[in-house]
Design a protein around this motif. Structure first.
Motif, PDB file in Angstrom:
ATOM      1  N   UNK A 165     -28.947   3.237 -28.049  1.00 36.55           N
ATOM      2  CA  UNK A 165     -28.921   3.077 -29.505  1.00 36.55           C
ATOM      3  C   UNK A 165     -27.865   2.074 -29.954  1.00 36.55           C
ATOM      4  N   UNK A 166     -26.892   1.783 -29.086  1.00 36.15           N
ATOM      5  CA  UNK A 166     -25.807   0.854 -29.425  1.00 36.15           C
ATOM      6  C   UNK A 166     -25.600  -0.116 -28.272  1.00 36.15           C
ATOM      7  N   UNK A 167     -25.262  -1.349 -28.604  1.00 39.54           N
ATOM      8  CA  UNK A 167     -25.112  -2.398 -27.602  1.00 39.54           C
ATOM      9  C   UNK A 167     -23.847  -3.197 -27.878  1.00 39.54           C
ATOM     10  N   UNK A 168     -23.468  -4.013 -26.905  1.00 39.63           N
ATOM     11  CA  UNK A 168     -22.357  -4.931 -27.101  1.00 39.63           C
ATOM     12  C   UNK A 168     -22.781  -6.129 -27.933  1.00 39.63           C
ATOM     13  N   UNK A 169     -21.891  -7.114 -28.027  1.00 42.95           N
ATOM     14  CA  UNK A 169     -22.118  -8.196 -28.991  1.00 42.95           C
ATOM     15  C   UNK A 169     -21.279  -9.414 -28.667  1.00 42.95           C
ATOM     16  N   UNK A 170     -21.745 -10.551 -29.161  1.00 43.64           N
ATOM     17  CA  UNK A 170     -20.895 -11.727 -29.170  1.00 43.64           C
ATOM     18  C   UNK A 170     -19.718 -11.505 -30.096  1.00 43.64           C
ATOM     19  N   UNK A 171     -18.644 -12.243 -29.876  1.00 46.03           N
ATOM     20  CA  UNK A 171     -17.432 -12.066 -30.681  1.00 46.03           C
ATOM     21  C   UNK A 171     -16.663 -13.379 -30.718  1.00 46.03           C
ATOM     22  N   UNK A 172     -15.973 -13.615 -31.822  1.00 51.85           N
ATOM     23  CA  UNK A 172     -15.188 -14.845 -31.972  1.00 51.85           C
ATOM     24  C   UNK A 172     -14.390 -14.776 -33.253  1.00 51.85           C
TER      25      UNK A 172
END
Length: 268
Positions: free
Chosen positions: A170-177
């Motif tokens: 239901x939840x995932x990681x992500x790009x970040x900056x």
């Protein structure tokens, strides 16, 4: 369809590393505080002050929702998976507590989570923590050896399943900056999105927050009445580990690990 990720320069990574080190230091502060009887709001207050004293801004406080997120940290205990709101609840001997911390410093973000034991914990809980941290370390190692994220995600899911646990979908990681959540989405399993063209190449300059959440029982979760806290559908424990990781020509660079650590290993 998600946009191609924005790749970061060497200078960008230097600035993100400063934010990442602050997040790591905040986790050291939390680890030093943890004991039975401590309230989760006391943990949150300490991290909030730590960031304010260093002119950093929490990534979580005020995040929009049905109710804006009210705290600087997400603190989730036992069967709580993610997005737990700190409050008067006291930690108890044998609990496991997931603490998710993120900050923005000089316009750049860092984000990391870890699940900590409170006092002595049951062996099966320690194994859950070991497997969840282990799958994060596996992913960090593999991003320097694979071409596509789906290849990493497949091996992460296999690792968890072979341990007898389940990966939260239901939840995932992500790009970040410059922002906490940027493209691409970073699932810890081979999602339908990855199969339908949402896969992405692991190229130099890509920065992602990899954050497996692993449940002892079912992968399913349900939302609590506070609109934020997510718990396992079967009430069994869950663990969560996360790092902000840059892919470079020299391999993975863990931006939220300790000051002498740049690759996979024991960062917390």
């Amino acid at each position: 369809m998600q946009r191609p990720p924005e790749l970061k320069s060497a200078r960008d990574l230097e600035l993100m590393r400063k934010a990442g080190l602050l997040v790591w230091e905040a986790h050291q502060l939390v680890a030093s505080m943890l004991r039975p009887g401590l309230t989760t709001e006391a943990i949150d207050a300490a991290v909030d002050k730590f960031f304010r004293d260093r002119r950093a801004v929490s990534l979580f406080k005020g995040v929009p929702g049905k109710v804006p997120f009210p705290a600087s940290t997400c603190i989730s205990i036992n069967e709580e998976v993610v997005h737990g709101i700190p409050g008067p609840r006291k930690l108890a001997e044998g609990d496991i507590v997931s603490v998710d911390i993120g900050c923005k410093l000089n316009g750049w973000c860092g984000d990391a989570a870890a699940t900590y034991p409170v006092g002595r914990i049951a062996p099966e809980l320690q194994r859950l923590l070991d497997v969840t941290q282990g799958v994060l370390h596996l992913a960090i190692d593999l991003v320097g050896k694979r071409t596509w994220w789906s290849e990493v995600a497949a091996e992460m899911d296999k690792y968890v399943r072979q341990a007898g646990f389940s990966t939260v979908e239901a939840f995932v990681g992500h790009g970040i900056g410059r922002e906490m959540h940027e493209d691409p989405q970073v699932p810890n399993f081979v999602s339908e999105q990855l199969r339908r063209g949402g896969d992405f190449r692991l190229v130099s300059g890509l920065v992602i927050a990899i954050e497996p959440m692993v449940n002892m029982g079912t992968k399913r979760v349900r939302s609590q009445p506070d609109h934020w806290t997510q718990v396992t559908a079967d009430g069994r424990p869950s663990a969560h580990f996360e790092h902000t990781v840059a892919i470079t020509q020299h391999g993975p660079y863990v931006l939220t690990a300790g000051p002498h650590h740049q690759g996979p290993g024991q960062p917390f």
